[in-house]
Write a protein that holds these residues in place. Structure first.
Motif, PDB file in Angstrom:
ATOM      1  N   ASP A   1      -4.834  44.599 -16.206  1.00 47.87           N
ATOM      2  CA  ASP A   1      -4.782  44.824 -14.758  1.00 47.87           C
ATOM      3  C   ASP A   1      -4.825  46.294 -14.358  1.00 47.87           C
ATOM      4  O   ASP A   1      -5.415  46.641 -13.342  1.00 47.87           O
ATOM      5  N   ILE A   2      -4.191  47.157 -15.131  1.00 48.44           N
ATOM      6  CA  ILE A   2      -4.109  48.567 -14.730  1.00 48.44           C
ATOM      7  C   ILE A   2      -5.300  49.406 -15.180  1.00 48.44           C
ATOM      8  O   ILE A   2      -5.556  50.468 -14.613  1.00 48.44           O
ATOM      9  N   LEU A   3      -6.035  48.927 -16.194  1.00 44.83           N
ATOM     10  CA  LEU A   3      -7.175  49.700 -16.683  1.00 44.83           C
ATOM     11  C   LEU A   3      -8.315  49.688 -15.677  1.00 44.83           C
ATOM     12  O   LEU A   3      -8.631  48.643 -15.100  1.00 44.83           O
ATOM     13  N   LYS A   4      -8.930  50.839 -15.478  1.00 44.53           N
ATOM     14  CA  LYS A   4     -10.110  50.858 -14.610  1.00 44.53           C
ATOM     15  C   LYS A   4     -11.232  50.110 -15.312  1.00 44.53           C
ATOM     16  O   LYS A   4     -11.111  49.738 -16.484  1.00 44.53           O
ATOM     17  N   LYS A   5     -12.332  49.888 -14.622  1.00 49.53           N
ATOM     18  CA  LYS A   5     -13.397  49.017 -15.113  1.00 49.53           C
ATOM     19  C   LYS A   5     -13.847  49.368 -16.532  1.00 49.53           C
ATOM     20  O   LYS A   5     -14.007  48.495 -17.367  1.00 49.53           O
ATOM     21  N   ASP A   6     -14.067  50.626 -16.813  1.00 51.74           N
ATOM     22  CA  ASP A   6     -14.507  51.013 -18.154  1.00 51.74           C
ATOM     23  C   ASP A   6     -13.377  51.625 -18.982  1.00 51.74           C
ATOM     24  O   ASP A   6     -13.605  52.354 -19.940  1.00 51.74           O
ATOM     25  N   GLY A   7     -12.135  51.295 -18.614  1.00 48.61           N
ATOM     26  CA  GLY A   7     -10.976  51.802 -19.331  1.00 48.61           C
ATOM     27  C   GLY A   7     -10.850  51.192 -20.720  1.00 48.61           C
ATOM     28  O   GLY A   7     -11.449  50.164 -21.019  1.00 48.61           O
ATOM     29  N   LYS A   8     -10.062  51.848 -21.560  1.00 44.93           N
ATOM     30  CA  LYS A   8      -9.897  51.385 -22.942  1.00 44.93           C
ATOM     31  C   LYS A   8      -8.429  51.264 -23.313  1.00 44.93           C
ATOM     32  O   LYS A   8      -7.607  52.083 -22.923  1.00 44.93           O
TER      33      LYS A   8
END
Length: 183
Positions: A138-145
């Motif tokens: 939920d907290i990761l941005k779209k291209d987060g890892k």
């Protein structure tokens, strides 16, 4: 904190600490090596322990990058606060990674670029692991890892339930596997 103190924390809290010794420098390099420090604005670290990964994050980050460290063990948290007391754009929270949504909301963090985790998912109860991973997605941005390491691949299928792309690499110095996953 000495190796003996770390071992003591493991013996007192084996489900939470999850390791007998702190992570190696080699593992730390691999874990943070996946981060694009030029672009990362917000990084979260779960289960920092004595701050081995945190040190690497602090050395390599852009000075404006904000790092939020979540450590559940009070003794480790006090150690981290002392060790990094002069650092700017670093917040250390004594709490569970399950509360990450609350922590980022409290501190005005709109999204997270990277989550680095030293949590022992193999020894955590399923409900807690699920809540942590669900909130991480939920907290990761779209291209987060999400980058984690485990001593075993037992939780690989569990992690695959939450992330559609996973790459696994080994750190042979102490036989760790670490997972780099993308949301």
């Amino acid at each position: 904190m000495s190796q003996l103190s770390f071992l003591y924390q493991f013996l007192v809290n084996p489900r939470v600490v999850g390791a007998i010794f702190p992570s190696s420098r080699f593992l730390s390099e691999k874990m943070v090596g996946e981060i694009d420090f030029k672009k990362a604005k917000y990084i979260v670290e779960y289960g920092a322990g004595t701050g081995v990964f945190t040190e690497f994050l602090m050395k390599k980050r852009n000075p404006t990058t904000f790092i939020l460290v979540v450590e559940n063990n009070k003794e480790f948290c006090l150690l981290l606060e002392e060790k990094f007391k002069m650092e700017k754009n670093l917040l250390i929270v004594n709490g569970s990674a399950e509360g990450i949504k609350e922590y980022i909301s409290e501190h005005g963090i709109p999204y997270v670029d990277y989550v680095i985790s030293g949590l022992p998912f193999a020894s955590l109860p399923y409900e807690i692991s699920s809540e942590i991973i669900f909130n991480t997605v939920d907290i990761l941005k779209k291209d987060g890892k999400f980058i984690t390491f485990q001593y075993t691949k037992l939780k690989k299928e569990f992690i695959e339930q939450f992330f559609n792309k996973i790459s696994i690499r080994r750190e042979y110095s102490l036989n760790y596997s670490y997972f780099k996953v993308k949301s």
